[in-house]
Write an enzyme that holds these catalytic residues in place. Structure first.
Site, short mmCIF file in Angstrom:
data_model
loop_
_atom_site.label_atom_id
_atom_site.label_comp_id
_atom_site.label_asym_id
_atom_site.label_seq_id
_atom_site.Cartn_x
_atom_site.Cartn_y
_atom_site.Cartn_z
N ARG A 48 33.42 40.79 25.12
CA ARG A 48 33.68 42.15 25.67
C ARG A 48 34.04 43.10 24.54
O ARG A 48 33.63 44.25 24.52
CB ARG A 48 34.77 42.09 26.75
N TYR A 100 20.23 65.03 35.87
CA TYR A 100 19.95 63.73 36.49
C TYR A 100 20.86 63.52 37.70
O TYR A 100 22.09 63.60 37.59
CB TYR A 100 20.16 62.62 35.45
N ASP A 169 22.04 64.33 26.60
CA ASP A 169 21.29 63.22 27.22
C ASP A 169 19.87 63.29 26.65
O ASP A 169 19.11 64.20 26.96
CB ASP A 169 21.30 63.40 28.75
N LYS A 194 15.17 53.27 30.14
CA LYS A 194 13.91 53.99 30.22
C LYS A 194 13.05 53.68 28.99
O LYS A 194 12.59 52.56 28.85
CB LYS A 194 14.21 55.49 30.39
C1 LIG Z 1 18.05 57.01 34.40
C2 LIG Z 1 18.77 58.17 33.79
C3 LIG Z 1 20.17 58.17 33.68
C4 LIG Z 1 21.03 57.06 34.25
O1 LIG Z 1 20.83 55.86 33.60
P1 LIG Z 1 20.95 54.40 34.33
O2 LIG Z 1 20.57 53.48 33.23
O3 LIG Z 1 20.04 54.40 35.51
O4 LIG Z 1 22.38 54.27 34.77
C5 LIG Z 1 20.75 59.27 33.05
N1 LIG Z 1 20.02 60.30 32.58
C6 LIG Z 1 18.68 60.34 32.69
C7 LIG Z 1 17.93 61.51 32.15
C8 LIG Z 1 18.02 59.28 33.29
O5 LIG Z 1 16.68 59.32 33.41
#
Ligand SMILES: *Cc1c(COP(=O)(O)O)cnc(C)c1O
Length: 371
Positions: A48, A100, A169, A194
């Protein structure tokens, strides 16, 4: 080193690998032996707190974004939550109105109960929303699902002047096409679920900092004491995905650009949202801060919700599913995915353009429109 090279080599220490494995090994052990003096001279104690496979991924992500350090979490949402949990009660946070949906829901349903104040704003008028206790500005560009573009240099310069921390982000663009830390952001957030993972088979998230400091130390505390860490196996899969990130992104980008142009000229399409199109309101800003536009786009189908749904159901190659950034193309009706409170138009479809042959993708949509 250039990003293509970093994606393949960052995180694997050449000194360690001189006579050993070429690929950083998957270290599944949750606990690490002490030496004779009782110290943890390997640098690891308990997974952890830290694990060699996670360190390899964190070093790799820091190198890709040009940052000093990175913290990996079990999802992008856990990474985002760690940023909010690093704040103090009473702090004010500015977030974009087109953001998001999962993070919006986290803010509305969880974080506001922790005495944080959030303003969902149109960034064109960001100055009007600054308050004495504004501590953090959250940037998402290009945004989901309308592909709005935020001028990272302008927002981070304003924030720096006021002593406000900025997070970007960078999930849609990836460091292959956009490097927010170089444009002035303090932190970068990723859903590595992603493009980083790239194969729709591993969740993950990360926060990368330009420089270590008190705020990043707190994020690290939330990671190791809160325990929302990425598992060693998931770190390994993500590292594996990242090796091809740069070459995948170039194909995503070229395919999406071609698809956007084709859709924009299609009689059954009302409007296309893609920052590479010259009529896109954020096109000039995107050109100034991105070296490619990535694989995401959305468009409005002429005729409304029923026509949009019909198109989705007629597709054979495009899969009707949420998420993005995998090698396969996905198509999605955002309004029904996001549910009540969604600002997505009913005739809007979002596409995550994969790396299949573009002719096959276009043929699939053409058939979808005609059936
Ligand atoms: C998918 C996504 C998130 C959230 O991420 P998770 O891995 O699903 O928790 C945040 N920001 C964007 C732009 C995303 O596409």
């Amino acid at each position: 080193m250039k990003i293509d090279t970093l994606a393949i080599h960052a995180g694997s220490d050449p000194a360690d690998a001189s006579a050993g494995p070429v690929i950083p090994p998957l270290q599944l052990s949750t606990t690490f032996r002490r030496d004779e003096e009782g110290n943890f001279s390997s640098g690891y104690m308990y997974t952890r707190h830290g694990n060699p496979t996670r360190t390899a991924l964190e070093k790799c992500l820091a190198a890709l974004e040009g940052g000093e350090d990175a913290a990996c979490f079990s999802s992008g949402s856990a990474a985002a939550m760690a940023v909010f949990q690093a704040l103090e009660p009473g702090d004010h946070v500015i977030v974009p109105e087109d953001m998001y949906m999962g993070i919006q829901n986290m803010i509305r349903e969880v974080m506001t109960r922790w005495q944080l104040e959030f303003s969902f704003v149109n960034f064109d008028r960001i100055r009007d929303y600054l308050k004495p206790r504004t501590r953090l500005i959250w940037i998402e560009t290009p945004s989901n699902p309308l592909m709005k573009v935020t001028d990272i240099r302008a927002v981070t310069a304003l924030a720096a002047e006021k002593g406000i921390t900025t997070v970007c982000d960078n999930t849609f663009a990836t460091p292959v096409f956009q490097r927010p830390l170089e444009l002035g952001a303090d932190l970068v957030m990723h859903s590595s679920t992603k493009y980083m993972g790239g194969h729709s088979d591993v969740l993950g998230g990360a926060i990368i900092c330009r420089q270590r400091g008190d705020f990043f130390d707190r994020i690290r505390q939330v990671q190791t004491l809160g325990g929302g860490v990425l598992s060693p196996f998931d770190c390994y899969l993500t590292l594996r995905g990242i090796k091809t990130l740069a070459c995948r992104m170039r194909v995503h980008d070229a395919n999406a650009m071609q698809l956007a142009g084709w859709l924009a000229a299609h009689p059954q399409v009302e409007k296309v949202f893609h920052p590479g199109l010259p009529h896109h309101p954020g096109h000039e800003t995107a050109r100034s801060q991105m070296s490619g536009y990535g694989g995401m786009l959305s468009f409005l189908v002429r005729g409304g919700r029923a026509e949009a749904m019909k198109l989705i159901n007629n597709c054979r190659l495009f899969t009707h599913a949420t998420s993005l950034g995998g090698v396969e193309s996905l198509i999605e009706h955002r309004a029904s995915q996001e549910g009540p409170g969604s600002l997505s138009p009913e005739n809007l479809l979002r596409v995550s353009t994969g790396i299949e042959n573009i002719d096959d993708l276009i043929e699939d949509l053409e058939r979808g429109f005609h059936n």
